[in-house]
Design a protein around this motif. Structure first.
Motif, PDB file in Angstrom:
ATOM      1  N   LYS A 188       0.809  -1.139  -0.092  1.00  0.00           N
ATOM      2  CA  LYS A 188      -0.028  -0.114   0.046  1.00  0.00           C
ATOM      3  C   LYS A 188       0.939   1.225   0.139  1.00  0.00           C
ATOM      4  O   LYS A 188       1.821   1.230   0.731  1.00  0.00           O
ATOM      5  N   ASN A 212      -4.424  -2.029   1.155  1.00  0.00           N
ATOM      6  CA  ASN A 212      -5.315  -1.717   2.237  1.00  0.00           C
ATOM      7  C   ASN A 212      -6.546  -0.980   1.607  1.00  0.00           C
ATOM      8  O   ASN A 212      -7.609  -0.796   2.325  1.00  0.00           O
ATOM      9  N   ILE A 239      -6.070  -6.384   3.292  1.00  0.00           N
ATOM     10  CA  ILE A 239      -5.821  -6.216   4.515  1.00  0.00           C
ATOM     11  C   ILE A 239      -6.267  -4.938   5.335  1.00  0.00           C
ATOM     12  O   ILE A 239      -6.108  -4.904   6.515  1.00  0.00           O
ATOM     13  N   ILE A 292      -4.575  -7.089  14.517  1.00  0.00           N
ATOM     14  CA  ILE A 292      -3.549  -5.908  14.500  1.00  0.00           C
ATOM     15  C   ILE A 292      -3.490  -5.425  16.044  1.00  0.00           C
ATOM     16  O   ILE A 292      -4.426  -4.650  16.548  1.00  0.00           O
ATOM     17  N   MET A 311       3.673  -7.910  11.903  1.00  0.00           N
ATOM     18  CA  MET A 311       3.934  -7.058  10.725  1.00  0.00           C
ATOM     19  C   MET A 311       5.618  -6.911  10.904  1.00  0.00           C
ATOM     20  O   MET A 311       6.388  -7.606  11.291  1.00  0.00           O
ATOM     21  N   SER A 312       6.137  -5.760  10.305  1.00  0.00           N
ATOM     22  CA  SER A 312       7.579  -5.423  10.162  1.00  0.00           C
ATOM     23  C   SER A 312       8.190  -5.570  11.716  1.00  0.00           C
ATOM     24  O   SER A 312       9.179  -6.229  11.696  1.00  0.00           O
ATOM     25  N   ARG A 356       2.108  -9.956   7.670  1.00  0.00           N
ATOM     26  CA  ARG A 356       1.889  -9.067   6.737  1.00  0.00           C
ATOM     27  C   ARG A 356       3.031  -7.820   7.043  1.00  0.00           C
ATOM     28  O   ARG A 356       2.982  -7.146   7.849  1.00  0.00           O
ATOM     29  N   VAL A 357       4.071  -7.750   5.932  1.00  0.00           N
ATOM     30  CA  VAL A 357       5.408  -7.013   6.146  1.00  0.00           C
ATOM     31  C   VAL A 357       5.437  -5.964   5.016  1.00  0.00           C
ATOM     32  O   VAL A 357       5.456  -6.319   3.894  1.00  0.00           O
ATOM     33  N   GLY A 358       5.220  -4.719   5.534  1.00  0.00           N
ATOM     34  CA  GLY A 358       5.318  -3.542   4.441  1.00  0.00           C
ATOM     35  C   GLY A 358       6.745  -2.853   4.530  1.00  0.00           C
ATOM     36  O   GLY A 358       7.634  -3.099   3.766  1.00  0.00           O
ATOM     37  N   SER A 359       7.000  -2.124   5.481  1.00  0.00           N
ATOM     38  CA  SER A 359       7.957  -1.070   5.397  1.00  0.00           C
ATOM     39  C   SER A 359       9.340  -1.950   5.584  1.00  0.00           C
ATOM     40  O   SER A 359      10.268  -1.344   5.088  1.00  0.00           O
ATOM     41  N   ARG A 364       6.491   4.270   4.331  1.00  0.00           N
ATOM     42  CA  ARG A 364       5.648   4.681   3.341  1.00  0.00           C
ATOM     43  C   ARG A 364       5.592   6.283   3.543  1.00  0.00           C
ATOM     44  O   ARG A 364       5.535   6.791   4.555  1.00  0.00           O
TER      45      ARG A 364
HETATM   46  C1  LIG Z   1       0.278  -1.374   6.607  1.00  0.00           C
HETATM   47  C2  LIG Z   1      -0.197  -2.836   7.293  1.00  0.00           C
HETATM   48  C3  LIG Z   1       0.746  -3.577   7.694  1.00  0.00           C
HETATM   49  C4  LIG Z   1       2.056  -3.348   7.133  1.00  0.00           C
HETATM   50  O1  LIG Z   1       2.932  -2.795   8.115  1.00  0.00           O
HETATM   51  P1  LIG Z   1       4.481  -2.610   8.496  1.00  0.00           P
HETATM   52  O2  LIG Z   1       4.609  -2.067   9.712  1.00  0.00           O
HETATM   53  O3  LIG Z   1       4.735  -1.644   7.274  1.00  0.00           O
HETATM   54  O4  LIG Z   1       4.967  -3.839   8.215  1.00  0.00           O
HETATM   55  C5  LIG Z   1       0.234  -5.002   7.699  1.00  0.00           C
HETATM   56  N1  LIG Z   1      -1.052  -5.381   8.306  1.00  0.00           N
HETATM   57  C6  LIG Z   1      -2.088  -4.092   8.004  1.00  0.00           C
HETATM   58  C7  LIG Z   1      -3.240  -4.487   8.360  1.00  0.00           C
HETATM   59  C8  LIG Z   1      -1.496  -3.083   7.620  1.00  0.00           C
HETATM   60  O5  LIG Z   1      -2.489  -1.945   7.547  1.00  0.00           O
END
Ligand SMILES: *Cc1c(COP(=O)(O)O)cnc(C)c1O
Length: 219
Positions: free
Chosen positions: A31, A52, A76, A159, A189-190, A205-208, A214
């Protein structure tokens, strides 16, 4: 961190927990990320992504799916009932099933299409008023109601609150999934995916950590 590093850390965490290395799916949360970063992760061979916002995902993934085969998309973020139709057409999994009106809508759409994405029930383990998800006390009843509608439930998602030890939240989610006969656990998450894997996460669920920070302003 590169995708390779994250993948290695996931395998290490699974092994340390006495689990099969392949038992954890990495959802790369793309996202708000610039397209070139997403493309480079696709070019590295990764195929499972999380988004998202229905509109953002609908704007970028149809093209990317033409360029890269085998993409799996996970929703997500909070899902508005009026976006459910677009969502079931676009996503392979929805992690944010959190209320009866959405369950009923998804059941109707699934009947009409003869197919339904994999579904995870979101549980608000921290009982935070501003956060989506069913309350822990309502989770068993909601799972039963979804099953009554014929929905294919894959598991539970949470979450946890920010700034707390998340392990108790992961353990709570796992216990709820076990007593409901659900095998999927979307958590971590991250900052805490290794702790989530130790508690049984099947989807992190790994983003940053993969894409970098972001920049919401740049959207
Ligand atoms: C944005 C998001 C993530 C990823 O978060 P990071 O801290 O960047 O890994 C995971 N789960 C959900 C529901 C999110 O909205």
């Amino acid at each position: 961190m590169s995708l390779t590093d994250i993948a290695r850390r996931i395998r290490d965490a699974a092994r340390a927990a006495g689990r099969d290395e392949g038992s954890v799916t990495l959802i790369a949360v793309s996202k708000v990320q610039p397209l070139d970063r997403v493309v480079s992760v696709l070019e590295e061979g990764h195929r499972v992504f999380g988004e998202n916002y229905v509109q953002e995902a609908a704007g970028k993934w149809p093209d990317l799916r033409e360029r890269f085969e085998g993409v799996k998309l996970h929703m997500i973020g909070p899902l508005q009932t009026n976006k459910a139709k677009v969502a079931v057409e676009l996503f392979d999994a929805i992690h944010t099933l959190d209320r009866p009106s959405l369950a009923e809508k998804l059941a109707r759409l699934a009947d009409a299409r003869g197919a339904c994405p994999e579904l995870f029930v979101q549980v608000n383990t921290g009982e935070e008023p501003q956060k989506a998800g069913v309350l822990p006390a309502d989770a068993d009843g909601f799972v039963a109601a979804c099953r009554g509608l014929g929905l294919p439930l894959a598991g539970l998602m949470c979450i946890p609150p920010e700034g707390v030890d998340t392990t108790p939240h992961f353990a709570l989610l796992r216990a709820m999934a076990e007593r409901n006969g659900l095998s999927g656990l979307s958590m971590g998450m991250s900052a805490d995916f290794e702790a989530a894997i130790a508690e049984g996460a099947t989807h992190v669920r790994v983003g940053s950590a993969i894409f970098g920070a972001r920049d919401y302003g740049a959207r």
